[in-house]
Design a protein around this motif. Sequence first.
Motif, mmCIF file in Angstrom:
data_model
loop_
_atom_site.group_PDB
_atom_site.id
_atom_site.type_symbol
_atom_site.label_atom_id
_atom_site.label_comp_id
_atom_site.label_asym_id
_atom_site.label_seq_id
_atom_site.Cartn_x
_atom_site.Cartn_y
_atom_site.Cartn_z
ATOM 1 N N THR A 97 0.851 -1.186 0.000
ATOM 2 C CA THR A 97 0.000 0.000 0.000
ATOM 3 C C THR A 97 0.889 1.238 0.000
ATOM 4 O O THR A 97 2.074 1.179 0.325
ATOM 5 C CB THR A 97 -0.933 0.044 1.218
ATOM 6 O OG1 THR A 97 -0.136 0.079 2.419
ATOM 7 C CG2 THR A 97 -1.850 -1.165 1.249
ATOM 8 N N GLY A 98 0.298 2.352 -0.380
ATOM 9 C CA GLY A 98 1.037 3.598 -0.385
ATOM 10 C C GLY A 98 0.097 4.778 -0.343
ATOM 11 O O GLY A 98 -1.129 4.626 -0.319
ATOM 12 N N LYS A 99 0.683 5.963 -0.335
ATOM 13 C CA LYS A 99 -0.115 7.179 -0.357
ATOM 14 C C LYS A 99 0.710 8.305 -0.937
ATOM 15 O O LYS A 99 1.953 8.264 -0.949
ATOM 16 C CB LYS A 99 -0.607 7.545 1.035
ATOM 17 C CG LYS A 99 0.480 7.786 2.065
ATOM 18 C CD LYS A 99 -0.103 8.110 3.438
ATOM 19 C CE LYS A 99 -0.992 7.023 3.950
ATOM 20 N NZ LYS A 99 -1.583 7.321 5.281
ATOM 21 N N THR A 100 0.033 9.301 -1.433
ATOM 22 C CA THR A 100 0.695 10.492 -1.965
ATOM 23 C C THR A 100 -0.254 11.671 -1.873
ATOM 24 O O THR A 100 -1.452 11.505 -1.663
ATOM 25 C CB THR A 100 1.142 10.277 -3.427
ATOM 26 O OG1 THR A 100 1.909 11.397 -3.878
ATOM 27 C CG2 THR A 100 -0.067 10.133 -4.339
ATOM 28 N N GLN A 101 0.292 12.851 -2.023
ATOM 29 C CA GLN A 101 -0.502 14.059 -2.170
ATOM 30 C C GLN A 101 -0.119 14.717 -3.487
ATOM 31 O O GLN A 101 1.001 14.519 -3.993
ATOM 32 C CB GLN A 101 -0.254 15.021 -1.006
ATOM 33 C CG GLN A 101 -0.671 14.482 0.348
ATOM 34 C CD GLN A 101 -0.502 15.500 1.461
ATOM 35 O OE1 GLN A 101 -0.679 16.701 1.269
ATOM 36 N NE2 GLN A 101 -0.150 15.022 2.642
ATOM 37 N N HIS A 102 -1.052 15.506 -4.042
ATOM 38 C CA HIS A 102 -0.711 16.211 -5.268
ATOM 39 C C HIS A 102 -1.495 17.510 -5.374
ATOM 40 O O HIS A 102 -2.561 17.674 -4.777
ATOM 41 C CB HIS A 102 -0.957 15.332 -6.508
ATOM 42 C CG HIS A 102 -2.370 15.269 -6.966
ATOM 43 N ND1 HIS A 102 -3.250 14.288 -6.585
ATOM 44 C CD2 HIS A 102 -3.081 16.081 -7.799
ATOM 45 C CE1 HIS A 102 -4.415 14.486 -7.152
ATOM 46 N NE2 HIS A 102 -4.356 15.576 -7.901
ATOM 47 N N THR A 133 0.513 18.624 -12.724
ATOM 48 C CA THR A 133 0.314 17.978 -11.432
ATOM 49 C C THR A 133 1.661 17.693 -10.796
ATOM 50 O O THR A 133 2.525 17.053 -11.417
ATOM 51 C CB THR A 133 -0.479 16.667 -11.574
ATOM 52 O OG1 THR A 133 -1.768 16.951 -12.107
ATOM 53 C CG2 THR A 133 -0.643 15.987 -10.225
ATOM 54 N N THR A 134 1.845 18.161 -9.569
ATOM 55 C CA THR A 134 3.065 17.887 -8.826
ATOM 56 C C THR A 134 2.738 17.014 -7.618
ATOM 57 O O THR A 134 1.777 17.269 -6.894
ATOM 58 C CB THR A 134 3.764 19.192 -8.394
ATOM 59 O OG1 THR A 134 4.980 18.880 -7.705
ATOM 60 C CG2 THR A 134 2.888 20.042 -7.491
ATOM 61 N N PHE A 135 3.531 15.949 -7.429
ATOM 62 C CA PHE A 135 3.315 14.992 -6.356
ATOM 63 C C PHE A 135 4.320 15.231 -5.221
ATOM 64 O O PHE A 135 5.467 15.615 -5.463
ATOM 65 C CB PHE A 135 3.482 13.562 -6.880
ATOM 66 C CG PHE A 135 2.458 13.170 -7.907
ATOM 67 C CD1 PHE A 135 1.273 12.551 -7.539
ATOM 68 C CD2 PHE A 135 2.685 13.418 -9.262
ATOM 69 C CE1 PHE A 135 0.331 12.186 -8.482
ATOM 70 C CE2 PHE A 135 1.742 13.055 -10.212
ATOM 71 C CZ PHE A 135 0.568 12.441 -9.818
ATOM 72 N N PHE A 136 3.886 14.961 -3.999
ATOM 73 C CA PHE A 136 4.776 15.102 -2.848
ATOM 74 C C PHE A 136 4.253 14.224 -1.707
ATOM 75 O O PHE A 136 3.144 13.698 -1.768
ATOM 76 C CB PHE A 136 4.896 16.567 -2.414
ATOM 77 C CG PHE A 136 3.586 17.248 -2.149
ATOM 78 C CD1 PHE A 136 3.081 17.366 -0.865
ATOM 79 C CD2 PHE A 136 2.845 17.786 -3.201
ATOM 80 C CE1 PHE A 136 1.870 18.000 -0.626
ATOM 81 C CE2 PHE A 136 1.633 18.424 -2.970
ATOM 82 C CZ PHE A 136 1.148 18.527 -1.670
ATOM 83 N N LYS A 137 5.086 14.066 -0.690
ATOM 84 C CA LYS A 137 4.774 13.224 0.480
ATOM 85 C C LYS A 137 4.392 11.807 0.062
ATOM 86 O O LYS A 137 3.458 11.209 0.584
ATOM 87 C CB LYS A 137 3.681 13.861 1.332
ATOM 88 C CG LYS A 137 4.102 15.159 2.013
ATOM 89 C CD LYS A 137 3.059 15.668 2.987
ATOM 90 C CE LYS A 137 3.550 16.929 3.687
ATOM 91 N NZ LYS A 137 2.547 17.460 4.664
ATOM 92 N N GLU A 138 5.158 11.249 -0.890
ATOM 93 C CA GLU A 138 4.920 9.876 -1.309
ATOM 94 C C GLU A 138 5.374 8.915 -0.207
ATOM 95 O O GLU A 138 6.411 9.114 0.412
ATOM 96 C CB GLU A 138 5.685 9.562 -2.603
ATOM 97 C CG GLU A 138 5.324 10.450 -3.780
ATOM 98 C CD GLU A 138 6.300 11.594 -3.985
ATOM 99 O OE1 GLU A 138 6.755 12.167 -2.965
ATOM 100 O OE2 GLU A 138 6.618 11.928 -5.140
ATOM 101 N N ARG A 139 4.583 7.867 0.010
ATOM 102 C CA ARG A 139 4.894 6.852 1.014
ATOM 103 C C ARG A 139 4.545 5.475 0.451
ATOM 104 O O ARG A 139 3.604 5.332 -0.312
ATOM 105 C CB ARG A 139 4.090 7.077 2.296
ATOM 106 C CG ARG A 139 4.345 8.410 2.980
ATOM 107 C CD ARG A 139 5.708 8.447 3.669
ATOM 108 N NE ARG A 139 5.871 9.669 4.457
ATOM 109 C CZ ARG A 139 6.326 10.820 3.984
ATOM 110 N NH1 ARG A 139 6.641 10.907 2.695
ATOM 111 N NH2 ARG A 139 6.457 11.876 4.750
#
Length: 208
Positions: A97-102, A133-139
């Motif tokens: 599993t994972g998560k991200t913000q964008h 779209t810019t992605f950040f805080k990927e986990r």
Amino acid sequence: MKLQSLVLAAATALTMTTAFAVPAGTWSIAAGAHYVDPKSDNGTLDIGLSVDVDGDIQPTISGEYFIANNVGVELLAALPFHHDFDLNNADGTQVLTGKTQHLPPTLSVQYHFDSDNMPMNIKPFVGVGVNYTTFFKERISTGGDLDLDDSVGVAGHVGLDIPFAPTEAFRIDARYMDIKTDATLDGSDIGEIDISPWVYGVAFVKQF
């Protein structure tokens, strides 16, 4: 099919009897909320796992300046969208599993129609533009270093403004955004994630 739907909506709107409704030099602000609904198949990574990205809703705001009668340039902004995602085996079993913000700022050129025959003086509009779209805080659940590249793609926009005052309206709209990102895990490329969502929203619109 999604892009075909946008083209069909634009063609339908073009058949309406129109009159100039919004003069050049007008500004409008739209404040509301939008739900990002990713496509159902988000791709298969080189590590042999398919990707399933969930949706999210966040407050949004857009500003539009009319460069000509009924022709506006709009910039959409929002608070960061949060997405959880699953990485699954071929049989659908969840492995990771994972998560991200964008953040998905979108710049569009739009045409607003005004039809005397529309109920409640509804004013449809169509637009096309570009999404960044810019992605950040990927986990990721392995604890590894996951990185998602920024994305640039075409965006389409259709909607209806329902006036309830001379300079105020309630807006219902839908956007299609071409969002694809290359994923890297611990420094190695692992493939592309195709989010490409429909984005559905409502907003209060004020003209100045």
